[in-house]
Design an enzyme around this catalytic site. Structure first.
Site, PDB file in Angstrom:
ATOM      1  N   ASP A   3       0.864  -1.172   0.000  1.00 30.72           N
ATOM      2  CA  ASP A   3       0.000   0.000   0.000  1.00 30.72           C
ATOM      3  C   ASP A   3       0.912   1.236   0.000  1.00 30.72           C
ATOM      4  OD1 ASP A   3      -2.113   1.721   0.086  1.00 30.72           O
ATOM      5  OD2 ASP A   3      -3.110   0.773   1.784  1.00 30.72           O
TER       6      ASP A   3
HETATM    7  C1  BGC Z   1      -5.153   3.141   0.409  1.00 26.28           C
HETATM    8  C2  BGC Z   1      -5.309   2.107  -0.669  1.00 26.28           C
HETATM    9  C3  BGC Z   1      -5.227   2.755  -2.014  1.00 26.28           C
HETATM   10  C4  BGC Z   1      -3.913   3.498  -2.114  1.00 26.28           C
HETATM   11  C5  BGC Z   1      -3.695   4.169  -3.459  1.00 26.28           C
HETATM   12  C6  BGC Z   1      -3.951   4.027   0.187  1.00 26.28           C
HETATM   13  O1  BGC Z   1      -3.986   5.113   1.044  1.00 26.28           O
HETATM   14  O2  BGC Z   1      -5.071   2.499   1.659  1.00 26.28           O
HETATM   15  O3  BGC Z   1      -6.523   1.430  -0.513  1.00 26.28           O
HETATM   16  O4  BGC Z   1      -5.361   1.798  -3.012  1.00 26.28           O
HETATM   17  O5  BGC Z   1      -3.858   4.491  -1.118  1.00 26.28           O
HETATM   18  O6  BGC Z   1      -4.520   5.245  -3.616  1.00 26.28           O
END
Ligand code: BGC
Length: 910
Positions: free
Chosen positions: A280
């Site tokens: 993530d």
């Molecule tokens: C979130 C993810 C997301 C990623 C990209 C993160 O803050 O937890 O779910 O896919 O950002 O935007």
């Protein structure tokens, strides 16, 4: 001056040289099982033709904002244009001419497999049409341990069976639509508070926020992990999931993205996951360790020192190149990473006619810099391609079919040409800022149709309830009055006093932790309606004898202040219905669609009744979230503790009624069949070879003189003039664990062992759909009853039909920790209680599945789905991870800023 350095010779020659016996990670190299073998053959051919830096380029995205183009894997030498990646579960994030789908929560509220698949397919198709290869969706972490969890609406239900079916169908649908669906977040990511150190510590509200030093650790025992939180992941792997995102939180005090046991042993081993694992945004905490533990791709590509993104600093990129060259990360691990990424690409046939990326995420301008931070390459960055197709119809259908009717006194609904309607509440109308007025939907203004955070998308339009009702009311010449100001009590009293029916709209919101609204730091701080919602309902009900409550929420709310008010005649829960909100509501209000949604969670009488909650104040600098409730969340807890809910799990009324009869339980497989299909095989070999390595000129790894570097752009190359040593090779693992080798775990888990049927009759006066539910009681310390089947069927008036539930072996199995296998409880002498009904507390029929022989654990027919079962080797010396999740890797000397301190120079490159 360039030198020839004998990388490969050294790597092979020094096997085991400096590594203590037993401290070995053994990442697996998949051979592509089942329907993955063609994809693996193609991927391997592709990857083995690449240089180390080209392979690294596939693993590391090019950095925040560095580029609006392809995010990673651009390999001009072989004509590979790279891969584009974007969010989200509700649509293609932060662009235009895309649909705003319902929240996944609404998909679960439908309990309708066809609709779940249809919406997922449409979302996948829109990502593909915009040129997105990889979509960060769907979500099953959070599962929904606590109703307050901020991102629960991005997922489905705290019930693992309902979530598993929904998650698997969404993966299959999005994949079929053409984009690689990324299941996220793996695993135990059940709250927003304390998920990231810098994010949390940047909140500064006296008495509310407290500093932490590491993301929280979610601590759960092995059985809870398997039977609740991992359960849906089995579904998705089985249904073709080609990518997984590891989560922000730690699990049992090891960072998720460097958790060897979770990533290598469980996901890639036990479940037979064939795709790639991506971090993530900010959940990668190390370079070498995450590579060894099984992570295959780094999102954005960069670390964010002190919370500052866009600096082009990466744990991987050049550092991964360096790690491979100095022996910290074995070459075959890099090959495996790149192969898994390309296997996912070929698995979805993205090598054939995949559209060019035609938009710039987060930037709606037509022209701009392709490389934003470097302010380089001004060009058209958005084609504004309209990819919405006919998807509005699907969204409307999911919206209407997800509405849950909780109360309908004296057939208040459907509305029958009402003479005068009063529509009350801010949630009924448009936001004064427009549907996209708040970044990432981070505010609660106007009707609520989506939560906030990265799970959001831009609305192409938002049909609010007021507009839709007014439109529909014209047909009946109904007088429509409204007050959208929740605080204008005199006006509300006046308007409702004149109406024949009063529709009062309430809501509450939640989302991702980087946005805070009114001290809701992603997670909800309470379970009540916002904007004085409870008072509003009572105000209206006090002056209107026919008050219909409509709630838009990310989960259950406490309704005690008004649910029993005699003037509250009907209650609808509509979740977060996306762009067609008002239309789907009108369908149900006026009876064009008979409500058929059922609660995917319990609605309690009091918040404390849930027994679980978000941790709001850290109990340690590294907050420790102990899932001491084990298996007992949501209805499992209410049943276990004997607590009466306000509305039970699985509840929902219809404009018609149904009767249940004639339960039949027909075993399909005998006990002796239990192990027959449980193949167990090793998935890797000692120091495997994926691609042959050849000696290369060191200049192959340093920044080419032919390209000029862009600011903050992450390249795979080492700086020119780097001096470095070639380290010892990664040592051979002494034990190669065995695993089922098929996506979804041991194949025998998926065998149908019993078919259960019941007859349902529509006993009312309108056609309607019923969601018949199957619950099983497995004994052995298991919850009182657990959902193990559901079947949504349309019945004409008076129609009687048989519904069937196929019970698979996994549905009657529990996770046996000592043997690390799933065990069919019937082989333990346990007979299984069978219940079929209209909710978890409205069980109309019951019977029993007989026990199969006797014996303790390990007796009878034991499934071999984990390691060690069915003759597989016991992984005793496999992974010896320290309790803090660290291992000793002598060569890796990684600084906290993500840079590798280069070892003593014995060679040089220029
Ligand atoms: C979130 C993810 C997301 C990623 C990209 C993160 O803050 O937890 O779910 O896919 O950002 O935007």
């Amino acid at each position: 001056m360039a030198h020839f350095l004998p990388y490969v010779a050294l790597l092979v020659a020094s096997v085991g040289a400096q590594y203590p016996e037993g401290s070995l990670y053994s990442p697996r190299v998949s051979n592509g099982y089942g329907n993955w073998s063609t994809a693996y053959t193609k991927a391997r051919a592709f990857v083995c033709n690449l240089t180390i830096t080209e392979k690294v380029n596939l693993t590391t995205q090019t950095g925040t904002g560095a580029s609006y183009g392809y995010s990673l894997g651009i390999i001009p030498r072989v004509g590979f244009r790279g891969l584009a990646l974007d969010d989200s579960p509700t649509g293609v994030r932060s662009t235009d001419y895309t649909s705003a789908f319902t929240a996944p929560l609404n998909m679960a509220m439908t309990w309708d497999r066809d609709l779940i698949y249809a919406q997922a397919y449409a979302n996948g198709a829109e990502h593909k049409a915009k040129g997105v290869n990889v979509a960060y969706s769907p979500v099953v972490g959070p599962l929904g341990r606590s109703p307050e969890g901020g991102r629960n609406w991005e997922g489905y239900s705290p019930d693992p069976y309902l979530s598993g079916v929904s998650f698997g169908l969404t993966v299959a649908g999005m994949n079929a639509g053409g984009t690689i669906a990324v299941g996220k977040h793996f695993v135990l990511y059940e709250q927003e508070h304390f998920r990231q150190v810098i994010e949390w510590n940047s909140y500064d509200l006296p008495g509310v926020t407290y500093n932490i030093t590491e993301p929280y650790s979610a601590n759960a025992d092995d059985r809870t992990l398997h039977e609740l939180y991992l359960w849906p992941w089995y579904d998705a792997v089985h249904d073709g999931m080609a990518a997984v995102m590891c989560s922000y939180n730690q699990v049992n005090n090891t960072q998720s993205c460097q958790n060897n046991h979770l990533l290598n042993d469980i996901l890639k081993g036990e479940m037979g996951f064939q795709g790639f694992i991506v971090s993530d945004d900010g959940s990668q905490h190390s370079g070498v360790l995450s590579a060894l533990a099984g992570m295959d791709m780094t999102i954005l590509g960069e670390t964010s020192p002190n919370g500052v993104e866009g600096l082009g600093i990466s744990f991987w990129g050049p550092n991964l190149t360096q790690s491979v060259l100095n022996g910290s990360v074995p070459g075959w691990r890099l090959d495996d990473m790149a192969t898994r990424i390309m296997a996912a690409y070929y698995y979805l046939d993205q090598d054939q006619d995949f559209p060019e990326l035609n938009f710039a995420q987060g930037n709606l301008a037509t022209y701009g810099y392709l490389y934003g931070h470097a302010m380089a390459d001004w060009r058209q960055i958005n084609q504004h391609v309209d990819v919405r197709d006919h998807h509005a119809e699907i969204i409307r259908r999911v919206g209407a079919n997800s509405i849950i009717m909780l109360k309908n006194t004296n057939n208040t609904l459907p509305l029958k040409s009402p003479k005068q309607l009063a529509i009350i509440g801010q949630d009924a109308g448009p936001s004064e800022y427009g549907p996209n007025g708040c970044s990432d939907r981070g505010c609660d203004n106007g009707t609520l149709a989506m939560g906030w955070g990265s799970g959001s998308t831009n609305f192409p339009y938002l049909v609010d309830p007021l507009s839709a009702i007014q439109q529909r009311a014209l047909k009946d010449r109904t007088v429509v009055q409204f007050v959208l100001d929740n605080y204008d009590i005199p006006l509300i009293d006046t308007v409702v006093a004149q109406a024949t029916a009063c529709l009062v709209f309430i809501n509450c919101d939640s989302g991702e932790g980087y946005i805070e609204i009114d001290n809701n730091f992603g997670d909800r701080k309470n379970l009540t309606a916002w904007l004085r919602g409870d008072e509003l309902v009572n105000e209206v009900a006090g002056n209107c004898s026919n008050t219909i409550v409509i709630a838009h929420t990310p989960g259950p709310i406490i309704m005690e202040p008004w649910i029993n008010h005699p003037n509250v005649t009907a209650v609808l829960m509509a979740g977060m219905p996306g762009q067609e909100s008002g239309n789907s509501l009108v369908d149900v209000l006026y009876g064009d669609v008979n409500p058929s949604g059922k609660t995917p969670w319990t609605i309690a009488k009091a918040r404390g009744d849930y027994g679980t909650d978000v941790m709001y104040k850290p109990n340690a600098p590294v907050p420790q979230l102990n899932f001491t409730e084990g298996l007992f969340i949501d209805y499992r807890h209410f049943d276990h503790a004997g607590i009466a809910p306000r509305f039970p799990f699985g509840f929902g009324l219809s404009y018609t009624t149904f009767s249940y009869s004639n339960l039949r339980i027909a075993p399909v497989l005998a006990a002796t069949n239990a192990t027959s299909s449980a193949a167990t095989s090793p998935q890797t070999t000692v120091n495997p070879t994926v691609c042959p390595y050849t000696k290369q000129n060191a200049s192959a790894y340093t920044f080419p003189s032919t390209i000029s570097s862009l600011t903050d752009y992450i390249y795979p190359y080492l700086p020119r003039n780097t001096s470095f040593t070639i380290g010892p090779a990664y040592p051979a693992a002494s034990v190669i664990p065995t695993a089922p080798g098929t996506p979804g775990g041991a194949p025998g888990l998926w065998d149908t062992v019993c078919t259960i049927t019941a007859t349902i009759t529509n006993t009312g006066s309108v056609p309607g759909q019923e969601v018949a539910q199957l619950y099983l009681a497995l004994g052995n310390g298991e919850p009182v009853r657990q959902l193990r089947g559901f079947n949504k069927t349309m019945f004409a008036v008076g129609e009687s039909n048989e519904v069937a539930f196929a019970v698979r072996r996994r549905d009657v199995s529990i996770w046996d920790v000592p043997s690390q296998t799933w065990v069919d409880v019937r082989t333990l002498g346990t007979s299984v209680g069978v219940f079929v009904g209209a909710s978890s507390r409205d069980l109309r029929l019951n019977g029993t599945m007989a026990a199969l022989g006797s014996g303790g654990y390990g007796g009878g027919s034991v499934l071999t789905s984990g390691y060690g079962g069915g003759g597989g080797a016991t992984p005793t010396s496999y992974a010896t991870e320290a309790s803090d999740g660290q291992i000793n890797v002598p060569v890796a000397t990684e600084a906290s800023d993500g840079q590798i301190n280069l070892p003593v120079a014995t060679g040089s490159a220029s």
